[in-house]
Scaffold this motif. Structure first.
Motif, PDB file in Angstrom:
ATOM      1  N   ILE A   1       0.836  -1.203   0.000  1.00 56.74           N
ATOM      2  CA  ILE A   1       0.000   0.000   0.000  1.00 56.74           C
ATOM      3  C   ILE A   1       0.869   1.250   0.000  1.00 56.74           C
ATOM      4  O   ILE A   1       1.774   1.391   0.819  1.00 56.74           O
ATOM      5  N   LYS A   2       0.560   2.173  -0.911  1.00 56.16           N
ATOM      6  CA  LYS A   2       1.285   3.444  -0.982  1.00 56.16           C
ATOM      7  C   LYS A   2       0.610   4.531  -0.145  1.00 56.16           C
ATOM      8  O   LYS A   2       1.255   5.437   0.340  1.00 56.16           O
ATOM      9  N   CYS A   3      -0.725   4.442  -0.016  1.00 63.10           N
ATOM     10  CA  CYS A   3      -1.476   5.427   0.767  1.00 63.10           C
ATOM     11  C   CYS A   3      -2.556   4.689   1.556  1.00 63.10           C
ATOM     12  O   CYS A   3      -3.474   4.110   0.966  1.00 63.10           O
ATOM     13  N   PHE A   4      -2.435   4.698   2.882  1.00 62.59           N
ATOM     14  CA  PHE A   4      -3.387   3.990   3.740  1.00 62.59           C
ATOM     15  C   PHE A   4      -4.032   4.959   4.730  1.00 62.59           C
ATOM     16  O   PHE A   4      -3.367   5.846   5.274  1.00 62.59           O
ATOM     17  N   LYS A   5      -5.334   4.793   4.948  1.00 63.53           N
ATOM     18  CA  LYS A   5      -6.030   5.518   6.004  1.00 63.53           C
ATOM     19  C   LYS A   5      -6.945   4.538   6.740  1.00 63.53           C
ATOM     20  O   LYS A   5      -7.684   3.764   6.106  1.00 63.53           O
ATOM     21  N   HIS A   6      -6.887   4.586   8.056  1.00 61.35           N
ATOM     22  CA  HIS A   6      -7.762   3.756   8.879  1.00 61.35           C
ATOM     23  C   HIS A   6      -9.108   4.456   9.053  1.00 61.35           C
ATOM     24  O   HIS A   6      -9.175   5.663   9.313  1.00 61.35           O
ATOM     25  N   ILE A   7     -10.202   3.699   8.905  1.00 59.21           N
ATOM     26  CA  ILE A   7     -11.538   4.230   9.158  1.00 59.21           C
ATOM     27  C   ILE A   7     -12.290   3.260  10.067  1.00 59.21           C
ATOM     28  O   ILE A   7     -12.067   2.047  10.020  1.00 59.21           O
ATOM     29  N   ASP A   8     -13.169   3.780  10.879  1.00 60.86           N
ATOM     30  CA  ASP A   8     -13.998   2.937  11.741  1.00 60.86           C
ATOM     31  C   ASP A   8     -15.268   3.686  12.115  1.00 60.86           C
ATOM     32  O   ASP A   8     -15.620   4.678  11.455  1.00 60.86           O
ATOM     33  N   LYS A   9     -15.948   3.258  13.147  1.00 61.57           N
ATOM     34  CA  LYS A   9     -17.232   3.868  13.525  1.00 61.57           C
ATOM     35  C   LYS A   9     -17.100   5.327  13.932  1.00 61.57           C
ATOM     36  O   LYS A   9     -18.064   6.087  13.868  1.00 61.57           O
ATOM     37  N   ARG A  10     -15.924   5.735  14.346  1.00 62.04           N
ATOM     38  CA  ARG A  10     -15.719   7.109  14.767  1.00 62.04           C
ATOM     39  C   ARG A  10     -15.524   8.067  13.596  1.00 62.04           C
ATOM     40  O   ARG A  10     -15.565   9.283  13.769  1.00 62.04           O
ATOM     41  N   THR A  11     -15.329   7.532  12.388  1.00 58.25           N
ATOM     42  CA  THR A  11     -15.080   8.358  11.206  1.00 58.25           C
ATOM     43  C   THR A  11     -16.410   8.883  10.657  1.00 58.25           C
ATOM     44  O   THR A  11     -17.267   8.110  10.223  1.00 58.25           O
ATOM     45  N   THR A  12     -16.600  10.196  10.664  1.00 53.90           N
ATOM     46  CA  THR A  12     -17.835  10.797  10.154  1.00 53.90           C
ATOM     47  C   THR A  12     -17.754  11.000   8.643  1.00 53.90           C
ATOM     48  O   THR A  12     -16.672  10.923   8.047  1.00 53.90           O
ATOM     49  N   ASP A  13     -18.910  11.288   8.045  1.00 49.78           N
ATOM     50  CA  ASP A  13     -18.946  11.581   6.607  1.00 49.78           C
ATOM     51  C   ASP A  13     -17.993  12.719   6.261  1.00 49.78           C
ATOM     52  O   ASP A  13     -17.224  12.644   5.290  1.00 49.78           O
ATOM     53  N   GLU A  14     -18.058  13.785   7.032  1.00 48.04           N
ATOM     54  CA  GLU A  14     -17.254  14.981   6.748  1.00 48.04           C
ATOM     55  C   GLU A  14     -15.763  14.673   6.830  1.00 48.04           C
ATOM     56  O   GLU A  14     -14.984  15.078   5.956  1.00 48.04           O
ATOM     57  N   GLN A  15     -15.357  13.943   7.858  1.00 47.79           N
ATOM     58  CA  GLN A  15     -13.948  13.580   8.006  1.00 47.79           C
ATOM     59  C   GLN A  15     -13.499  12.686   6.848  1.00 47.79           C
ATOM     60  O   GLN A  15     -12.414  12.881   6.277  1.00 47.79           O
ATOM     61  N   TYR A  16     -14.339  11.726   6.518  1.00 45.42           N
ATOM     62  CA  TYR A  16     -13.997  10.767   5.464  1.00 45.42           C
ATOM     63  C   TYR A  16     -13.795  11.463   4.120  1.00 45.42           C
ATOM     64  O   TYR A  16     -12.782  11.242   3.437  1.00 45.42           O
ATOM     65  N   ILE A  17     -14.742  12.303   3.725  1.00 46.40           N
ATOM     66  CA  ILE A  17     -14.662  12.989   2.438  1.00 46.40           C
ATOM     67  C   ILE A  17     -13.482  13.961   2.415  1.00 46.40           C
ATOM     68  O   ILE A  17     -12.766  14.068   1.403  1.00 46.40           O
ATOM     69  N   GLU A  18     -13.254  14.640   3.525  1.00 48.10           N
ATOM     70  CA  GLU A  18     -12.131  15.590   3.584  1.00 48.10           C
ATOM     71  C   GLU A  18     -10.792  14.875   3.413  1.00 48.10           C
ATOM     72  O   GLU A  18      -9.928  15.309   2.631  1.00 48.10           O
ATOM     73  N   ILE A  19     -10.615  13.761   4.122  1.00 42.62           N
ATOM     74  CA  ILE A  19      -9.367  12.997   4.021  1.00 42.62           C
ATOM     75  C   ILE A  19      -9.201  12.408   2.625  1.00 42.62           C
ATOM     76  O   ILE A  19      -8.121  12.461   2.034  1.00 42.62           O
ATOM     77  N   LEU A  20     -10.287  11.866   2.082  1.00 41.66           N
ATOM     78  CA  LEU A  20     -10.236  11.263   0.753  1.00 41.66           C
ATOM     79  C   LEU A  20      -9.872  12.300  -0.307  1.00 41.66           C
ATOM     80  O   LEU A  20      -9.011  12.054  -1.164  1.00 41.66           O
ATOM     81  N   GLN A  21     -10.514  13.440  -0.263  1.00 36.19           N
ATOM     82  CA  GLN A  21     -10.227  14.488  -1.245  1.00 36.19           C
ATOM     83  C   GLN A  21      -8.756  14.922  -1.178  1.00 36.19           C
ATOM     84  O   GLN A  21      -8.093  15.051  -2.210  1.00 36.19           O
ATOM     85  N   ARG A  22      -8.274  15.107   0.023  1.00 33.97           N
ATOM     86  CA  ARG A  22      -6.884  15.531   0.178  1.00 33.97           C
ATOM     87  C   ARG A  22      -5.916  14.470  -0.357  1.00 33.97           C
ATOM     88  O   ARG A  22      -4.972  14.787  -1.091  1.00 33.97           O
ATOM     89  N   ASP A  23      -6.174  13.212  -0.031  1.00 31.83           N
ATOM     90  CA  ASP A  23      -5.251  12.162  -0.451  1.00 31.83           C
ATOM     91  C   ASP A  23      -5.315  11.899  -1.957  1.00 31.83           C
ATOM     92  O   ASP A  23      -4.299  11.561  -2.574  1.00 31.83           O
ATOM     93  N   LEU A  24      -6.492  12.040  -2.541  1.00 28.32           N
ATOM     94  CA  LEU A  24      -6.587  11.879  -3.995  1.00 28.32           C
ATOM     95  C   LEU A  24      -5.838  12.997  -4.711  1.00 28.32           C
ATOM     96  O   LEU A  24      -5.153  12.759  -5.717  1.00 28.32           O
ATOM     97  N   GLU A  25      -5.954  14.198  -4.217  1.00 25.54           N
ATOM     98  CA  GLU A  25      -5.239  15.320  -4.833  1.00 25.54           C
ATOM     99  C   GLU A  25      -3.723  15.129  -4.764  1.00 25.54           C
ATOM    100  O   GLU A  25      -2.998  15.467  -5.690  1.00 25.54           O
ATOM    101  N   VAL A  26      -3.264  14.552  -3.660  1.00 27.02           N
ATOM    102  CA  VAL A  26      -1.826  14.353  -3.473  1.00 27.02           C
ATOM    103  C   VAL A  26      -1.309  13.151  -4.268  1.00 27.02           C
ATOM    104  O   VAL A  26      -0.223  13.198  -4.857  1.00 27.02           O
ATOM    105  N   ASN A  27      -2.096  12.069  -4.306  1.00 21.93           N
ATOM    106  CA  ASN A  27      -1.589  10.796  -4.829  1.00 21.93           C
ATOM    107  C   ASN A  27      -1.942  10.500  -6.282  1.00 21.93           C
ATOM    108  O   ASN A  27      -1.276   9.665  -6.905  1.00 21.93           O
TER     109      ASN A  27
END
Length: 366
Positions: free
Chosen positions: A265-291
């Protein structure tokens, strides 16, 4: 494949009849000859099938109006046995019907690829032989069905997955032609070229990558895996392959927790029940832009919906609205970079997932 299935059933039934007749008319020990034949015949037909089957050209003569790939035989109905697993084995039909209510355009119906093609794309002959036996299949699908004839499981379970795997490969070709494609099945992320697991038998993601390399001469391929589970199958296949860039968001506290595969894996993020929609989309957008780099040539998007709240296996809390935003974000990034993208449905283990999948796909294609 139809001839292979016929021969498979013929020898299975024949060997059982021989065992019964020998037991009745000779003696109990003689029936072991029929049982021995029952165990040994898969070696014979597998050898002949592998020897006689040839690689085929993967071509599409009638280009569909929309690059949606679906076949009725994707859906698994094995006399009710499939209901013992939490996976909704008929969700593909329900998603398709939901889409067809609003989209009447012609879709693509895949055919089964030849055994020679799968071997050319890297499938292990030894692994294909092992899945002739129900005792081994039982360990992969996590159901106690070892007492059933292997031919039954192959005909009513494995063939559906093999057809969906063929659909994923055809989907890659469609995506190259159309810019995007969605296979309404596939995403068997726990399967590798030489082993399966987690209800995944055939490694369609690895086979798609190998198709793009061997048939299309692509050099840089990205896998964006947003299923709740780690994609350890294809990760093991590409542990030492720098041409495959893997982005994998998953719950690292649940199955499969494959530490060896994580190294790919080149880019990994852990998600679980504590991950909200807003956090998930924000992290995903940032990592897609970078990677996501401009020189990447193809994206395989493993769009599992087991990250939805309430899913019994994903243990996450993303809403149906979050799923739509996620899919839209991935497709927007691909289109902005002008990278062809193939979407696979992957996991999702509750009835509510089906409607969320259909709504998300409709927003992508309308």
């Amino acid at each position: 494949m139809q001839l292979y299935t016929f021969i498979d059933w013929f020898f299975t039934i024949g060997s059982i009849i021989i065992a019964i007749l020998l037991g009745i008319y000779v003696n109990g020990a003689a029936c072991l000859l029929g049982l021995f034949f029952y165990l040994i015949y898969p070696f014979i037909i597998e050898f002949c099938y592998n020897l006689l089957s040839v690689k085929q050209e993967i071509s599409i003569t009638n280009m569909p109006e929309i690059p949606i790939i679906y076949h009725d035989n994707y859906n698994i109905t094995a006399c009710g046995i499939e209901k013992q697993h939490p996976f909704d084995s008929c969700k593909y039909r329900n998603v398709y019907r939901q889409i067809r209510q609003k989209i009447k355009a012609q879709h693509f119906t895949p055919q089964m690829l030849s055994r020679g093609t799968f071997l050319y794309l890297g499938m292990s002959k030894w692994y294909l032989l092992k899945i002739c036996y129900s005792a081994y299949i039982s360990t992969l699908i996590e159901l106690h069905v070892f007492f059933l004839p292997g031919v039954f499981l192959r005909s009513f379970l494995l063939d559906s997955m093999l057809l969906a795997t063929s659909g994923s490969v055809y989907g890659a070709k469609l995506a190259l032609e159309k810019g995007w494609a969605i296979n309404l099945s596939g995403g068997y992320q726990h399967a590798s070229l030489n082993r399966g697991g987690g209800f995944c038998i055939y490694p369609d993601i690895t086979l798609v990558v190998n198709y793009l390399k061997k048939y299309c001469n692509l050099k840089k391929i990205t896998i964006i895996d947003l299923d709740a589970h780690q994609g350890n199958g294809y990760e093991r296949d590409f542990l030492n392959d720098s041409s495959v860039y893997i982005i994998d968001f998953y719950n690292s506290y649940i199955y499969p927790r494959d530490r060896q595969a994580e190294k790919a894996i080149k880019c990994f993020k852990h998600i679980d029940k504590r991950t909200t929609d807003e956090q998930y989309i924000e992290i995903l957008q940032r990592d897609l832009e970078v990677n996501l780099k401009d020189d990447m040539q193809f994206i395989i998007y493993n769009a599992g919906t087991d990250i939805m709240a309430g899913d019994p296996l994903g243990n996450c809390s993303i809403s149906a609205s979050g799923i739509k935003k996620r899919d839209e974000l991935v497709f927007k990034c691909a289109r902005h970079k002008k990278i062809p993208i193939l979407m696979l449905l992957s996991g999702g283990y509750q009835k509510e997932n089906t409607f969320a999948i259909g709504e998300s796909i409709l927003q992508l294609i309308t």
